[in-house]
Design an enzyme around this catalytic site. Structure first.
Site, PDB file in Angstrom:
ATOM      1  N   LYS A 158       0.843  -1.205   0.000  1.00  0.00           N
ATOM      2  CA  LYS A 158       0.000   0.000   0.000  1.00  0.00           C
ATOM      3  C   LYS A 158       0.875   1.252   0.000  1.00  0.00           C
ATOM      4  CE  LYS A 158      -3.799  -2.387   2.314  1.00  0.00           C
ATOM      5  NZ  LYS A 158      -4.544  -2.668   3.555  1.00  0.00           N
ATOM      6  N   ASP A 186     -10.878   2.700   4.084  1.00  0.00           N
ATOM      7  CA  ASP A 186     -11.120   1.258   4.015  1.00  0.00           C
ATOM      8  C   ASP A 186     -12.618   0.964   3.826  1.00  0.00           C
ATOM      9  OD1 ASP A 186      -9.031  -0.583   4.106  1.00  0.00           O
ATOM     10  OD2 ASP A 186      -8.708  -0.316   6.259  1.00  0.00           O
ATOM     11  N   GLN A 244      -4.485  -1.497   9.874  1.00  0.00           N
ATOM     12  CA  GLN A 244      -4.428  -2.823   9.247  1.00  0.00           C
ATOM     13  C   GLN A 244      -4.978  -3.887  10.208  1.00  0.00           C
ATOM     14  OE1 GLN A 244      -3.660  -3.280   6.086  1.00  0.00           O
ATOM     15  NE2 GLN A 244      -3.762  -5.493   6.081  1.00  0.00           N
TER      16      GLN A 244
END
Ligand code: GUN
Length: 293
Positions: free
Chosen positions: A52, A119, A96
């Site tokens: 990412k 997200d 995460q």
């Protein structure tokens, strides 16, 4: 049969995003800034997060990685989230997952300002998506929808079977496929570990989205001729063939299903590359304040 080349589509979208960022910067606009919070040293999470961060650099975003050891407290993570919520330089951020067991993922996700939740995991974004309002759509379902669009795969009135009911993939993609418009307007059936007659249901499907996390679950005798198969599985299995010592296995027995499929995604190189690109797109939208002011 046509192979759905997620890697090529992702590369093309990456180029489109990079071009837009160049224009934003040339016009004196703000460089989109994504922050990733990583707790502990899980191998999979390390790989995902470094991909990412690398992709951010490649498209011209600013990115910051914040690391914590796995004994960090829930209070410390919540304090970090609060700080990122208030930081005007941060357009979007992700924590995460998975988190260590002593930290509540639900609490952390709910603490994230939904306007920075690139997200798309916050209940406000999930809720807005389910009723068709502008929102951050989570990366994997957004990537699947983009692949269907770019390959012009018909969805209206089609039987779409989703295998798996996770909050991150199964539930949201089922919602998107049944929404009004394209790609949607499908008749959606969701199967999961307690569904008794999965084979019969799959044999009726025009589109199958496999997201159960069971390697090679979908066999050749479970699909009809011409089916579109989207394989979301990414189980790591040990392998002597690769440098890393593992290889990714999808939820589809590719060698069997490919013979019958009209369209099919490979693993790797199908849905996987699209998920990071969807996160980049959400970050760009966050930077431009296009969804939330
Ligand atoms: N863990 C596995 N996939 C994801 C993702 O898309 N976002 C976050 N934050 N964690 C993950």
């Amino acid at each position: 049969m046509q192979l759905i080349d997620g890697k090529a589509i992702a590369a093309q979208i990456k180029k489109e995003i990079a071009e837009e960022v160049t224009i934003i910067k040339a016009n004196g606009g703000k460089t989109p800034h994504l922050v990733a919070v990583l707790v502990g040293h899980d191998g999979g999470s390390e790989t995902y997060v470094s991909n990412k961060v690398r992709t951010c650099e490649e498209v011209g975003f600013k990115s910051t990685l914040i690391r914590y050891e796995s004994d960090v407290t829930e209070e410390e993570i919540l304090a970090c989230v609060e700080k990122l919520n208030k930081d005007a330089d941060v357009d979007g951020f992700i924590v995460q997952l998975p988190l260590p067991k002593h930290i509540s993922e639900e609490k952390v996700i709910e603490a994230i300002d939904y306007r920075k939740d690139v997200d798309g995991f916050h209940p406000i974004n999930v809720g807005r998506m389910s009723i068709g309002l502008p929102c951050f759509v989570s990366a994997t379902p957004a990537g699947i929808v983009e692949l269907l669009k770019r390959y012009n795969i018909p969805t209206q009135g089609k039987n779409c079977v989703v295998l798996g009911r996770s909050n991150i993939v199964g539930k949201p993609i089922a919602g998107l496929m049944m929404q009004k418009g394209y790609p949607g307007d499908a008749t959606v059936t969701v199967c999961h570990s307690r569904t008794p007659n999965i084979k019969e249901i799959c044999l009726e499907a025009d589109i199958i989205i496999a997201a159960m996390g069971v390697p090679e679950f979908l066999k050749g005798d479970m699909v009809k001729e011409g089916v579109t198969v989207i394989d979301v599985g990414t189980t790591r299995v040990p392998s002597t063939e690769t440098k890393s010592g593992f290889k990714l296995k999808g939820d589809v027995a590719f060698d069997e299903v490919v013979a019958k499929a009209g369209f099919i995604t490979p693993v790797p190189g199908g849905v996987g590359p699209m998920t990071i690109i969807s996160l980049m797109r959400n970050t760009l939208l966050a930077g431009k304040k296009e969804i939330y002011k």
